[in-house]
Design an enzyme around this catalytic site. Structure first.
Site, PDB file in Angstrom:
ATOM      1  N   HIS A   1      16.766  -6.739  -4.832  1.00 31.09           N
ATOM      2  CA  HIS A   1      17.752  -7.816  -4.695  1.00 31.09           C
ATOM      3  C   HIS A   1      18.832  -7.690  -5.769  1.00 31.09           C
ATOM      4  O   HIS A   1      19.406  -8.676  -6.201  1.00 31.09           O
ATOM      5  CB  HIS A   1      17.083  -9.192  -4.775  1.00 31.09           C
ATOM      6  CG  HIS A   1      16.065  -9.441  -3.707  1.00 31.09           C
ATOM      7  ND1 HIS A   1      14.757  -9.037  -3.820  1.00 31.09           N
ATOM      8  CD2 HIS A   1      16.179 -10.023  -2.483  1.00 31.09           C
ATOM      9  CE1 HIS A   1      14.102  -9.382  -2.713  1.00 31.09           C
ATOM     10  NE2 HIS A   1      14.936  -9.973  -1.895  1.00 31.09           N
TER      11      HIS A   1
ATOM     12  N   GLU B   1      18.659  -3.456  10.574  1.00 26.82           N
ATOM     13  CA  GLU B   1      19.956  -3.146   9.966  1.00 26.82           C
ATOM     14  C   GLU B   1      20.661  -2.045  10.749  1.00 26.82           C
ATOM     15  O   GLU B   1      21.872  -2.086  10.943  1.00 26.82           O
ATOM     16  CB  GLU B   1      19.783  -2.748   8.493  1.00 26.82           C
ATOM     17  CG  GLU B   1      19.520  -3.922   7.556  1.00 26.82           C
ATOM     18  CD  GLU B   1      18.117  -4.496   7.642  1.00 26.82           C
ATOM     19  OE1 GLU B   1      17.222  -3.837   8.234  1.00 26.82           O
ATOM     20  OE2 GLU B   1      17.882  -5.604   7.138  1.00 26.82           O
TER      21      GLU B   1
END
Lengths: 429, 395
Positions: free
Chosen positions: A231, A160
């Site tokens: 999530h 990322e």
């Protein structure tokens, strides 16, 4: 084997399907889901199993508030193109005919349409991230690599900080990189690049004029019914504490397309674009086929009202809308104003303050945690700028200050009951 | 079954053209064919960095600037590598690469404006001293955060490659990215090299391995064969070079640039070995963690400036008189720009709120107004005399 009683599957236990949740199983499950809305999907595919529910099914028949949102009739969505006129920025009427009409799209299809439009519009636009090439784990980049080639739409290694760092370098050299962080929960390795680099880039470059116009970080965010700790997160308030980025969260397909195109093609500043993943398939509406943009930094008054202002963004707007409907049915003398913030930072203070000055009561609703959340900033500004108009304390509704434990997701995020209760509370203060 | 043991592998060799006495050791790369005036200019650029270092270090000690970082011992890496770049190439620096700025044409006036954060500073007074940047010279402004520029350099190089794919008339360009061996321990180093390799980015990564990251000696920084040995693991062409050998650095960089642009493009890793003879910064006393004797020995034994000087003297293009003249004239120029920059006003107060976004947000405008009202209410509490335009700019 014991016979399983054929109880009618309670609608409240329905989860909105998401194609994939685990980062480790991203390749195969996505296409198994039908393109239709969640209710049909559940009736077809989920059988009789109870999954990830927090409440007893027996009680569900009694429910009138915490029932599933009916996106097919939601007034927050353009069920036909006839209502485009009420959203400034959407091509309506004659415009629409001249520019190729509109079609029904869900949120991921609208994101896909926006990316396709942007890639076609400008050769500077690049699209990359983890698993973007085959279409993305949420299908947002479907077919884009085939259409625009592997130089412009591509996979990166799983890093990322590398994805965001590379995007900064590209934007600094005039490209318009639209990068994907697979889940907002995984943006934290890139925080240094976001907070110390991208946010401060124009400021430290000063008179050199270098900037990151056209850089967009897309990320699926928010609860999904069974996302648990990693999530479900919505880190918008963390981004909003650092100036330099514009932080946007759409609530619908037409909004997603217009705001994303604005971010990619027009914004002189980098944009964090948070996509409520629970809406990817659930929210379906007419979306103009043309290239159109919606203004970043402007809130939208979705429903005018006189007695309470509710300010929200993304998925909880549907919760708010349902709660408002329930309250207004019971108390026909009152009306609630609903505002979609759309841009979380820098946010549209005048629209919010003007509304609260009129209604005298305000409720801020978001999924992310209450402590130091977006609601805190809004509530503080409202009390500062509309103090003499207030008839009740500003109410904040957010996720409880805990983590999103798998078993309790439905109890953690504000639901229709909580919003309904809050409206009564501020009305009766 | 055989486990590969790094300790059993031979260390990667260090490329050299001239030795510490200025003798050519690689005859295939004899730099003699280079015009003397070019070599002298490179030498003067190294001297400029070195002389400015001394003056600015003292200036900080006298409290005339807030901070400074010298690059003593590493002038050869910066000037040597930059001499091999095209002016169109894009640079990302860490902070100890003043030589890159000088070599690319950053003027003493521009340097001093940055160091004093005056109204002519490219950074508009936003950054600490030594955080240079120039769009004219294609050098992105330095940030203090270590290694963040490395993945940015990969991305920037990809953008340059794409520009050429779209328009083949655009001249081929690379990105040169500088960092120390300590920064190479950051996750961003890993991210950057991996992305650059997988996406074939024309980036030349130049690691200045000077033996220390503040107080941390390289023995505590890594266990492998320096930084160079990592390049192979990412599938990146790699070379280790003697950072005190100006010509070796330059030749390596010329070749790296050429290779980076070949075919579909590719990244190159260069590890330039040197020794940080200075303190880390003006906020550091390096004798707290290393012996003064060791430093003095390095200074005496080897240094990029004296090494090149010895070679030039052997070639008969330099002598003691020229050295004295060069040092005196550079010193004079530096002091002149120092005095001029110190006298200039700071950027306007407004600059504090500018460039956060392209446009000043309504929120920031209310902050400007509040600050103005506060200063007007308590005029004796604030000294606005250093700022260009005083309170007027807060409109």
């Amino acid at each position: 084997m014991k016979h399983i009683p054929r109880w009618k599957r309670p609608q409240s236990l329905v989860i909105t399907p998401t194609p994939t949740l685990s980062r480790t199983t991203t390749t195969t499950t996505t296409t198994q889901f039908p393109q239709s809305q969640c209710r049909r999907y559940v009736s077809q595919g989920q059988g009789q199993r109870r999954r990830y529910a927090s409440a007893s099914p027996a009680a569900s028949s009694q429910r009138r508030l915490n029932v599933p949102i009916d996106f097919a009739t939601s007034p927050l969505l353009h069920q036909t193109s006839k209502t485009f006129g009420r959203t400034p920025g959407l091509p309506a009427g004659a415009d629409l005919e001249a520019t190729g009409g509109s079609q029904r799209l869900n949120l991921y299809q609208a994101v896909n349409a926006a990316l396709r439009t942007a890639l076609a519009e400008s050769s500077k636009v690049l699209c990359f991230g983890e698993d973007v090439a085959f279409g993305g784990v949420f299908r947002c980049t479907m077919n884009l690599q085939d259409e625009f080639g592997p130089d412009r739409v591509f996979n990166t290694p799983i890093t990322e900080q590398g994805i965001v760092g590379a995007a900064i370098g590209m934007a600094a050299e005039g490209a318009r990189p639209v990068v994907e962080i697979q889940f907002a929960d995984y943006v934290f390795p890139a925080f240094d690049q976001i907070v110390n680099e991208a946010s401060k880039f124009r400021y430290r470059e000063g008179a050199t004029g270098a900037n990151l116009a056209g850089m967009v970080i897309r990320m699926p965010c928010g609860g999904v019914g069974h996302g648990a700790l990693y999530h479900t997160q919505s880190p918008e308030s963390l981004f909003s504490h650092i100036p330099g980025f514009k932080v946007v969260m759409p609530r619908s397909p037409s909004q997603a397309k217009g705001l994303l195109l604005s971010a990619i093609l027009q914004s002189p500043d980098p944009v964090i674009f948070m996509e409520p993943k629970i809406l990817y398939r659930a929210a379906v509406e007419e979306v103009p086929n043309a290239l159109y943009t919606l203004p970043i930094g402007q809130a939208e008054v979705l429903k005018p009202g006189a007695d309470v202002t509710i300010i929200s963004y993304g998925r909880p707007l549907y919760t708010c809308s349902a709660a408002i409907e329930a309250v207004e049915k019971e108390r026909p003398d009152i009306s609630v104003e609903l505002i979609d913030l759309r841009t979380i930072y820098p946010w549209d203070r005048p629209t919010v303050v003007k509304s609260v000055a009129k209604t005298g009561r305000a409720i801020v609703v978001h999924e992310s945690m209450l402590n130091y959340g977006v609601g805190a900033e809004l509530a503080a500004t409202i009390q500062d700028q509309a103090f003499l108009h207030l008839k009740a304390p500003v109410k904040r509704l957010g996720g409880w200050t805990t983590h999103t434990g798998l078993a309790w997701e439905k109890l953690i995020f504000p639901d229709v009951t909580r919003v309904y209760d809050a409206i009564h509370e501020v009305l009766d203060y | 079954m055989k486990f590969q043991n790094p300790a059993e592998e031979a260390a990667m060799p260090t490329y050299r053209i001239i030795d510490a006495d200025g003798n050519v050791v690689d005859q295939s790369r004899d730099p003699s064919s280079t015009p003397a005036e070019e070599i002298i200019q490179w030498y003067r650029n190294m001297l400029t960095v070195s002389i400015m270092d001394l003056i600015m270090f003292d200036a900080q000690r006298q409290g005339r600037t807030s901070f400074y970082m010298v690059s003593a011992g590493e002038e050869g890496i910066a000037v040597g590598s930059a001499s091999a770049l095209s002016p169109d190439d894009v640079c990302f620096l860490q902070y100890r690469e003043q030589g890159v700025m000088v070599q690319r044409g950053f003027t003493l006036k521009e340097m001093m404006s940055q160091l004093f954060a005056n109204k002519d500073d490219n950074g508009k007074g936003h950054n600490m001293p030594v955080h240079y940047g120039s769009s004219k010279l294609n050098v992105h402004t330095i940030s203090s955060t270590l290694a963040t520029q490395i993945p940015q350099a990969s991305g920037a190089a990809y953008a340059l490659k794409m520009q050429r794919l779209i328009n083949p008339n655009v001249p081929p360009r690379i990105v040169a990215c500088y960092f120390g061996e300590g920064a190479a321990s950051e996750g961003d180093f890993h991210a950057a090299l991996n992305i650059a390799a997988t996406k074939s980015c024309p980036t030349v990564f130049i690691c200045r391995n000077n033996g220390f990251a503040i107080s941390t000696a390289s023995i505590e920084q890594y266990k492998g064969d320096g930084i160079a040995s990592r390049g192979m693991g990412y599938g990146i062409d790699t070379i280790r070079v003697d950072g005190n050998d100006f010509f070796a650095v330059r030749e390596v960089m010329l070749e790296a640039r050429k290779r980076a642009l070949e075919g579909d493009c590719r990244p190159i890793l260069v590890e330039a070995m040197s020794y940080r003879v200075s303190h880390h910064s003006t906020s550091d006393d390096s004798f707290a963690y290393r012996a003064k004797r060791e430093v003095e020995e390095w200074k005496r034994r080897d240094n990029p400036i004296t090494r090149l000087r010895k070679w030039m003297e052997k070639k008969g293009i330099w002598d003691e008189d020229k050295e004295k003249e060069a040092r005196a004239s550079i010193r004079k120029d530096v002091l002149r720009e120092f005095a001029a920059a110190e006298k200039l006003k700071k950027p306007p107060l407004r600059s504090l709120f500018e460039d956060v976004y392209e446009e000043i947000t309504p929120e920031a405008r209310t902050h400007m107004k509040e600050l103005k009202e506060l200063i007007e209410k308590y005029p004796n509490e604030y000294d606005l005399s250093p700022f260009e335009g005083g309170l007027k700019s807060l409109q």
